[in-house]
Design a protein around this motif. Structure first.
Motif, mmCIF file in Angstrom:
data_model
loop_
_atom_site.group_PDB
_atom_site.id
_atom_site.type_symbol
_atom_site.label_atom_id
_atom_site.label_comp_id
_atom_site.label_asym_id
_atom_site.label_seq_id
_atom_site.Cartn_x
_atom_site.Cartn_y
_atom_site.Cartn_z
ATOM 1 N N HIS A 1 0.790 -1.235 0.000
ATOM 2 C CA HIS A 1 0.000 0.000 0.000
ATOM 3 C C HIS A 1 0.823 1.287 0.000
ATOM 4 C CE1 HIS A 1 -3.403 -2.601 0.874
ATOM 5 N NE2 HIS A 1 -2.800 -3.033 1.962
ATOM 6 N N ASP B 1 3.096 2.809 -1.771
ATOM 7 C CA ASP B 1 3.240 3.670 -2.940
ATOM 8 C C ASP B 1 1.928 4.352 -3.296
ATOM 9 O OD1 ASP B 1 2.249 1.187 -3.526
ATOM 10 O OD2 ASP B 1 3.420 0.881 -5.348
ATOM 11 N N GLY B 2 0.812 3.641 -3.108
ATOM 12 C CA GLY B 2 -0.487 4.282 -3.328
ATOM 13 C C GLY B 2 -0.744 5.376 -2.306
ATOM 14 N N ASN B 3 -0.344 5.123 -1.054
ATOM 15 C CA ASN B 3 -0.530 6.139 -0.016
ATOM 16 C C ASN B 3 0.293 7.393 -0.288
ATOM 17 O OD1 ASN B 3 -2.258 4.423 1.337
ATOM 18 N ND2 ASN B 3 -0.691 3.657 2.739
ATOM 19 N N VAL C 1 0.741 8.833 -2.936
ATOM 20 C CA VAL C 1 0.049 9.705 -3.889
ATOM 21 C C VAL C 1 -0.511 10.940 -3.177
ATOM 22 C CG1 VAL C 1 -1.979 9.868 -5.398
ATOM 23 C CG2 VAL C 1 -0.461 7.878 -5.526
ATOM 24 N N VAL D 1 -9.941 8.208 -6.562
ATOM 25 C CA VAL D 1 -8.768 7.845 -5.766
ATOM 26 C C VAL D 1 -9.195 7.154 -4.475
ATOM 27 C CG1 VAL D 1 -6.804 8.758 -4.483
ATOM 28 C CG2 VAL D 1 -7.323 9.652 -6.750
ATOM 29 N N TYR E 1 -10.551 3.479 -5.331
ATOM 30 C CA TYR E 1 -9.595 2.395 -5.595
ATOM 31 C C TYR E 1 -8.699 2.148 -4.393
ATOM 32 C CZ TYR E 1 -5.429 5.340 -6.707
ATOM 33 O OH TYR E 1 -4.363 6.189 -6.649
ATOM 34 N N THR E 2 -8.471 3.175 -3.558
ATOM 35 C CA THR E 2 -7.684 2.960 -2.337
ATOM 36 C C THR E 2 -8.415 2.014 -1.395
ATOM 37 O OG1 THR E 2 -6.659 5.148 -2.509
ATOM 38 C CG2 THR E 2 -6.618 4.087 -0.350
ATOM 39 N N CYS F 1 -8.349 -1.539 -2.745
ATOM 40 C CA CYS F 1 -7.055 -2.198 -2.542
ATOM 41 C C CYS F 1 -6.921 -2.724 -1.113
ATOM 42 C CB CYS F 1 -5.908 -1.234 -2.854
ATOM 43 S SG CYS F 1 -5.697 -0.877 -4.605
#
Length: 383
Positions: free
Chosen positions: A56, A58-60, A62, A355, A358-359, A362
């Motif tokens: 997670h 790399d998504g965080n 963002v 955003v 999809y977060t 995931c």
């Protein structure tokens, strides 16, 4: 279409939401990184810790990129002035963040204990350094930044270039840095208590019990310090809020207690510091009752209260100037054009729910506790 004054206010709120979103999402990863060498006593336990955030992080991150981009687009004058003075500090943040992608992806590629231990401390630095510097930056904003604007609205800083790093480390700013570090470490500890079991979860629970007290005590001390020792800023006269931006068209004075004026004019704002003080203690109590999920929610509310307290106290100032108060940048005189703010507003309305969607998907898809047995079974596949 929203009028210019309303757009300026809306973007102050949106930037605040993005900063809080960054603190809640990416702050969790940083907190886990800070705790990694302490809650994981052997290699397998440390891999358990890493795998709670590995899918997670790399998504965080963002949220950090989005917040920085929003400041650049919505408040270009603030972006230019801040990066001119905080350049070395921001460079340190960037260097520390380099440890995270490399550490997550390459730590377990070699079985050499020295290799893995080095990357464990690299991930620790990747969490500690940004958290500390962001807190120090907020502490300096409350005191005012030593810059002034010339007739072309170009920022100039007092002293030599090296001031950009060393004078940041004053006692109050370091206290703000401590609040930031403890706040994110508390958040990470609650996440670990949710996602792990056994010895790792027990150590995370113990960390929560200590860090919650540090957050509350440091935040209370910071409030007293601002009340008794730091002058705030107040606008004496300024153009209409709907006017075109011109930071030098206003008159600003420094005044004792000015940062607390909002609580006199808008008493409901007291909910922010109250939440910042009480929510970490609520998180501690919920953790002790083995309800870390609710504790995580309480921790998120606590971060919202702490960041919101600073934002509400400073409003409408975004970047006060200690060298020349009239050069201070505010919500009303530092934004982009009305067209830019309008286009960006609709972009946020469309893409922010995407955003968030999809977060959440995931997290739902990869939910569950990470255990020692699972890591041993996936020795060559897990982080």
């Amino acid at each position: 279409m929203l009028d210019y004054e309303t757009l300026k206010l809306v973007w102050w709120v949106l930037v605040g939401v993005l900063l809080i979103g960054f603190a809640i999402a990416d702050g969790m990863d940083m907190g886990v990184g800070m705790l990694l060498p302490f809650v994981g006593r052997d290699d397998t336990e440390r891999r358990v810790v890493i795998n709670t955030v590995g899918p997670h992080w790399d998504g965080n991150q963002v949220w950090l990129i989005t917040a920085g981009g929003a400041i650049f687009a919505a408040w270009p004058a603030v972006y230019a002035a801040a990066f001119s003075g905080f350049y070395l500090a921001m460079l340190l943040v960037l260097v520390a963040l380099f440890f995270r992608p490399v550490g997550f992806d390459y730590r377990s590629k070699l079985e050499d204990p020295r290799w893995r231990n080095a990357w464990d401390w690299g991930l620790f630095a990747g969490g500690l350094v940004p958290a500390l510097i962001f807190g120090v930056a907020f502490g300096n904003l409350l005191q005012g930044v030593p810059f002034h604007l010339d007739s072309f609205l170009k920022p100039h800083y007092e002293g030599t270039f090296i001031w950009a790093l060393l004078p940041l480390l004053n006692p109050f700013a370091l206290l703000a840095g401590l609040i930031s570090v403890a706040m994110l470490a508390l958040h990470g500890a609650l996440w670990l208590q949710i996602r792990t079991d056994g010895a790792v979860a027990a150590r995370a629970k113990y960390a929560v019990s200590l860090l919650a007290l540090v957050v509350t005590a440091a935040f209370a001390l910071g409030g007293l310090w601002v009340w008794f020792g730091i002058d705030g800023y107040r606008i004496v006269s300024e153009p209409a809020h709907s006017a075109l931006p011109n930071p030098l068209a206003k008159e600003v004075v420094r005044e004792a207690g000015a940062w607390f004026a909002v609580y006199a004019t808008l008493p409901v704002a007291m909910l922010l510091p109250a939440t910042g003080l009480l929510a970490p203690l609520a998180a501690r109590a919920l953790s002790a009752m083995n309800r870390p999920g609710l504790g995580f929610v309480a921790s998120s509310l606590g971060m919202t209260g702490i960041i919101g307290t600073a934002g509400a106290a400073m409003f409408p100032f975004v970047m006060p100037s200690s060298a020349e108060p009239n050069s201070s940048l505010t919500v009303w005189d530092a934004p982009s054009s009305q067209l830019t703010l309008t286009i960006m507003f609709f972009a946020v309305v469309i893409f922010l729910p995407v955003v968030l969607g999809y977060t959440l998907w995931c997290y739902r898809a990869m939910w569950g506790k990470v255990t020692v047995a699972e890591i041993e079974a996936k020795k060559y596949h897990a982080y």
